[in-house]
Motif scaffolding. Structure first.
Motif, PDB file in Angstrom:
ATOM      1  N   ASN A  39       0.806  -1.227   0.000  1.00 43.43           N
ATOM      2  CA  ASN A  39       0.000   0.000   0.000  1.00 43.43           C
ATOM      3  C   ASN A  39       0.836   1.271   0.000  1.00 43.43           C
ATOM      4  O   ASN A  39       0.307   2.355   0.197  1.00 43.43           O
ATOM      5  CB  ASN A  39      -0.934   0.016   1.205  1.00 43.43           C
ATOM      6  CG  ASN A  39      -0.203   0.124   2.539  1.00 43.43           C
ATOM      7  OD1 ASN A  39       0.972  -0.224   2.650  1.00 43.43           O
ATOM      8  ND2 ASN A  39      -0.907   0.580   3.556  1.00 43.43           N
ATOM      9  N   LYS A  40       2.146   1.157  -0.216  1.00 47.36           N
ATOM     10  CA  LYS A  40       3.021   2.327  -0.226  1.00 47.36           C
ATOM     11  C   LYS A  40       3.580   2.547  -1.633  1.00 47.36           C
ATOM     12  O   LYS A  40       4.128   1.623  -2.231  1.00 47.36           O
ATOM     13  CB  LYS A  40       4.183   2.155   0.749  1.00 47.36           C
ATOM     14  CG  LYS A  40       5.086   3.386   0.834  1.00 47.36           C
ATOM     15  CD  LYS A  40       6.260   3.166   1.746  1.00 47.36           C
ATOM     16  CE  LYS A  40       7.310   2.285   1.127  1.00 47.36           C
ATOM     17  NZ  LYS A  40       7.966   2.920  -0.055  1.00 47.36           N
ATOM     18  N   VAL A  41       3.430   3.728  -2.151  1.00 45.62           N
ATOM     19  CA  VAL A  41       4.016   4.062  -3.450  1.00 45.62           C
ATOM     20  C   VAL A  41       5.535   4.019  -3.329  1.00 45.62           C
ATOM     21  O   VAL A  41       6.124   4.651  -2.440  1.00 45.62           O
ATOM     22  CB  VAL A  41       3.554   5.454  -3.917  1.00 45.62           C
ATOM     23  CG1 VAL A  41       4.309   5.886  -5.172  1.00 45.62           C
ATOM     24  CG2 VAL A  41       2.048   5.457  -4.164  1.00 45.62           C
ATOM     25  N   GLY A  42       6.175   3.273  -4.219  1.00 46.90           N
ATOM     26  CA  GLY A  42       7.633   3.187  -4.220  1.00 46.90           C
ATOM     27  C   GLY A  42       8.236   4.298  -5.071  1.00 46.90           C
ATOM     28  O   GLY A  42       8.293   4.179  -6.296  1.00 46.90           O
ATOM     29  N   ALA A  54       1.244   7.308 -13.791  1.00 42.89           N
ATOM     30  CA  ALA A  54      -0.178   7.142 -14.069  1.00 42.89           C
ATOM     31  C   ALA A  54      -0.647   5.700 -13.878  1.00 42.89           C
ATOM     32  O   ALA A  54      -1.848   5.435 -13.841  1.00 42.89           O
ATOM     33  CB  ALA A  54      -0.488   7.589 -15.495  1.00 42.89           C
ATOM     34  N   SER A  55       0.280   4.766 -13.743  1.00 45.25           N
ATOM     35  CA  SER A  55      -0.068   3.366 -13.569  1.00 45.25           C
ATOM     36  C   SER A  55      -0.484   3.102 -12.127  1.00 45.25           C
ATOM     37  O   SER A  55      -0.051   3.786 -11.193  1.00 45.25           O
ATOM     38  CB  SER A  55       1.132   2.483 -13.922  1.00 45.25           C
ATOM     39  OG  SER A  55       0.888   1.137 -13.582  1.00 45.25           O
ATOM     40  N   LEU A  56      -1.292   2.070 -11.930  1.00 48.93           N
ATOM     41  CA  LEU A  56      -1.606   1.617 -10.574  1.00 48.93           C
ATOM     42  C   LEU A  56      -0.564   0.631 -10.057  1.00 48.93           C
ATOM     43  O   LEU A  56      -0.506   0.364  -8.851  1.00 48.93           O
ATOM     44  CB  LEU A  56      -2.988   0.956 -10.536  1.00 48.93           C
ATOM     45  CG  LEU A  56      -4.197   1.881 -10.703  1.00 48.93           C
ATOM     46  CD1 LEU A  56      -5.492   1.075 -10.667  1.00 48.93           C
ATOM     47  CD2 LEU A  56      -4.208   2.955  -9.611  1.00 48.93           C
ATOM     48  N   GLU A  57       0.289   0.097 -10.922  1.00 46.16           N
ATOM     49  CA  GLU A  57       1.298  -0.885 -10.515  1.00 46.16           C
ATOM     50  C   GLU A  57       2.548  -0.169 -10.015  1.00 46.16           C
ATOM     51  O   GLU A  57       3.614  -0.198 -10.638  1.00 46.16           O
ATOM     52  CB  GLU A  57       1.621  -1.823 -11.674  1.00 46.16           C
ATOM     53  CG  GLU A  57       0.457  -2.722 -12.063  1.00 46.16           C
ATOM     54  CD  GLU A  57       0.819  -3.697 -13.167  1.00 46.16           C
ATOM     55  OE1 GLU A  57       1.688  -3.360 -14.011  1.00 46.16           O
ATOM     56  OE2 GLU A  57       0.249  -4.794 -13.194  1.00 46.16           O
ATOM     57  N   TYR A 140       7.107  12.353  -8.097  1.00 46.04           N
ATOM     58  CA  TYR A 140       5.735  11.849  -7.961  1.00 46.04           C
ATOM     59  C   TYR A 140       4.928  12.867  -7.167  1.00 46.04           C
ATOM     60  O   TYR A 140       5.405  13.395  -6.155  1.00 46.04           O
ATOM     61  CB  TYR A 140       5.774  10.500  -7.240  1.00 46.04           C
ATOM     62  CG  TYR A 140       4.431   9.965  -6.829  1.00 46.04           C
ATOM     63  CD1 TYR A 140       3.557   9.397  -7.750  1.00 46.04           C
ATOM     64  CD2 TYR A 140       4.032  10.027  -5.491  1.00 46.04           C
ATOM     65  CE1 TYR A 140       2.322   8.912  -7.359  1.00 46.04           C
ATOM     66  CE2 TYR A 140       2.798   9.541  -5.091  1.00 46.04           C
ATOM     67  CZ  TYR A 140       1.954   8.984  -6.026  1.00 46.04           C
ATOM     68  OH  TYR A 140       0.728   8.501  -5.640  1.00 46.04           O
ATOM     69  N   SER A 141       3.687  13.115  -7.605  1.00 44.35           N
ATOM     70  CA  SER A 141       2.901  14.194  -7.002  1.00 44.35           C
ATOM     71  C   SER A 141       1.679  13.725  -6.216  1.00 44.35           C
ATOM     72  O   SER A 141       0.990  14.545  -5.620  1.00 44.35           O
ATOM     73  CB  SER A 141       2.433  15.171  -8.087  1.00 44.35           C
ATOM     74  OG  SER A 141       1.612  14.499  -9.042  1.00 44.35           O
ATOM     75  N   GLY A 142       1.394  12.433  -6.200  1.00 46.34           N
ATOM     76  CA  GLY A 142       0.195  11.960  -5.514  1.00 46.34           C
ATOM     77  C   GLY A 142       0.455  11.543  -4.081  1.00 46.34           C
ATOM     78  O   GLY A 142       1.522  11.795  -3.511  1.00 46.34           O
ATOM     79  N   ARG A 146      -1.721   4.527  -0.142  1.00 43.07           N
ATOM     80  CA  ARG A 146      -2.963   4.414  -0.900  1.00 43.07           C
ATOM     81  C   ARG A 146      -3.567   3.013  -0.747  1.00 43.07           C
ATOM     82  O   ARG A 146      -2.852   2.043  -0.463  1.00 43.07           O
ATOM     83  CB  ARG A 146      -2.689   4.680  -2.387  1.00 43.07           C
ATOM     84  CG  ARG A 146      -2.239   6.102  -2.665  1.00 43.07           C
ATOM     85  CD  ARG A 146      -1.753   6.314  -4.090  1.00 43.07           C
ATOM     86  NE  ARG A 146      -2.696   5.855  -5.103  1.00 43.07           N
ATOM     87  CZ  ARG A 146      -2.520   6.035  -6.417  1.00 43.07           C
ATOM     88  NH1 ARG A 146      -1.430   6.680  -6.863  1.00 43.07           N
ATOM     89  NH2 ARG A 146      -3.414   5.589  -7.288  1.00 43.07           N
ATOM     90  N   ASP A 147      -4.887   2.918  -0.959  1.00 42.68           N
ATOM     91  CA  ASP A 147      -5.561   1.628  -0.870  1.00 42.68           C
ATOM     92  C   ASP A 147      -6.039   1.115  -2.229  1.00 42.68           C
ATOM     93  O   ASP A 147      -6.804   0.157  -2.302  1.00 42.68           O
ATOM     94  CB  ASP A 147      -6.740   1.696   0.103  1.00 42.68           C
ATOM     95  CG  ASP A 147      -7.819   2.693  -0.319  1.00 42.68           C
ATOM     96  OD1 ASP A 147      -7.734   3.252  -1.438  1.00 42.68           O
ATOM     97  OD2 ASP A 147      -8.758   2.905   0.479  1.00 42.68           O
ATOM     98  N   ASP A 148      -5.561   1.751  -3.311  1.00 40.35           N
ATOM     99  CA  ASP A 148      -6.037   1.388  -4.651  1.00 40.35           C
ATOM    100  C   ASP A 148      -4.920   0.968  -5.590  1.00 40.35           C
ATOM    101  O   ASP A 148      -5.145   0.813  -6.792  1.00 40.35           O
ATOM    102  CB  ASP A 148      -6.792   2.568  -5.276  1.00 40.35           C
ATOM    103  CG  ASP A 148      -5.893   3.791  -5.509  1.00 40.35           C
ATOM    104  OD1 ASP A 148      -4.849   3.911  -4.825  1.00 40.35           O
ATOM    105  OD2 ASP A 148      -6.255   4.625  -6.368  1.00 40.35           O
ATOM    106  N   ILE A 149      -3.708   0.766  -5.087  1.00 38.53           N
ATOM    107  CA  ILE A 149      -2.575   0.489  -5.962  1.00 38.53           C
ATOM    108  C   ILE A 149      -2.220  -0.999  -5.939  1.00 38.53           C
ATOM    109  O   ILE A 149      -2.647  -1.750  -5.060  1.00 38.53           O
ATOM    110  CB  ILE A 149      -1.344   1.347  -5.597  1.00 38.53           C
ATOM    111  CG1 ILE A 149      -1.038   1.267  -4.100  1.00 38.53           C
ATOM    112  CG2 ILE A 149      -1.557   2.782  -6.042  1.00 38.53           C
ATOM    113  CD1 ILE A 149       0.180   2.060  -3.672  1.00 38.53           C
ATOM    114  N   LEU A 150      -1.418  -1.402  -6.932  1.00 45.12           N
ATOM    115  CA  LEU A 150      -0.996  -2.788  -7.107  1.00 45.12           C
ATOM    116  C   LEU A 150       0.524  -2.876  -7.047  1.00 45.12           C
ATOM    117  O   LEU A 150       1.223  -1.876  -7.284  1.00 45.12           O
ATOM    118  CB  LEU A 150      -1.486  -3.315  -8.459  1.00 45.12           C
ATOM    119  CG  LEU A 150      -3.004  -3.334  -8.659  1.00 45.12           C
ATOM    120  CD1 LEU A 150      -3.324  -3.632 -10.126  1.00 45.12           C
ATOM    121  CD2 LEU A 150      -3.659  -4.335  -7.740  1.00 45.12           C
TER     122      LEU A 150
END
Length: 210
Positions: A39-42, A54-57, A140-142, A146-150
């Motif tokens: 659940n953490k953006v790398g 822009a990817s969810l992965e 990265y700007s988001g 998050r709970d919507d990423i892969l």
């Protein structure tokens, strides 16, 4: 010496040695009451590996308190003087001290990276907007948590190979006690489903430090 518990890329001794070459006593332990969660953006996936924002992965792995779930982790000793390098590598996380059990039932306390949130990270880890931009914003700007990423495919493949290298029990534990950001779908279910298409066995090892 400081005992550190690794659950993702730090399941690989080689990856841990890249940051802390003076580590010792690399071994396997079980941490009760915690699960892995992607659940953490790398941020490193953008800064070093060309990921698409822009990817969810884009997820790397964290931990979350989960009653009834145990994770098999690596444990290793780090000289106190070398710990800041590991702290920097895992800058987006919050550190907690947890109890771990070795293969003979012995107990130890170790430091484990666990989940944080964007507000705490900005206020307590990045003191100024300039520092946040240097560490995150220029790549990265988001939101980071998050709970919507892969899972980022190459990172997940690296973690799976690191787990498999320690035996089928560790691989099964990674598959069944690691979850997508939704907190429900296990990595085994994800890999067995139609969405991932991940071929993780074989291939090159990539050093991920985030």
């Amino acid at each position: 010496m400081i005992t550190v518990l690794g659950f993702g890329s730090l399941l690989s001794e080689r990856s841990a040695l890249e940051t802390v070459p003076g580590l010792s006593s690399f071994r396997r332990v079980r941490v009760p009451g915690y699960g892995r969660i992607f659940n953490k953006v790398g941020v490193v996936f953008f800064s070093r590996h060309g990921a698409d924002p822009a990817s969810l992965e884009i997820a790397s792995c964290s931990t979350r308190a989960m009653p009834g779930v145990d994770i098999i982790c690596s444990a290793f000793e780090v000289p106190e003087a070398d710990f800041p390098a590991l702290y920097e590598r895992e800058h987006r996380y919050r550190w907690v001290e947890v109890e771990a059990l070795d293969e003979f039932g012995g107990r130890c306390l170790g430091r484990l990276c666990t989940g944080s949130n964007d507000v705490d990270y900005r206020l307590n880890k990045c003191v100024t907007p300039t520092e946040y931009h240097r560490r995150v914003g220029r790549y990265y700007s988001g939101l980071l948590w998050r709970d919507d990423i892969l899972p980022y495919p190459r990172y997940l493949a690296f973690c799976l190979r690191a787990a498999a290298a320690q035996g089928p029990e560790v691989l099964d534990n990674f598959m069944d006690c690691s979850f997508l950001a939704d907190g429900r779908t296990s990595i085994r279910q994800y890999l067995d489903g139609p969405g991932s298409g991940l071929q993780w066995q074989g291939g090159a090892d990539y050093g991920y430090q985030d």
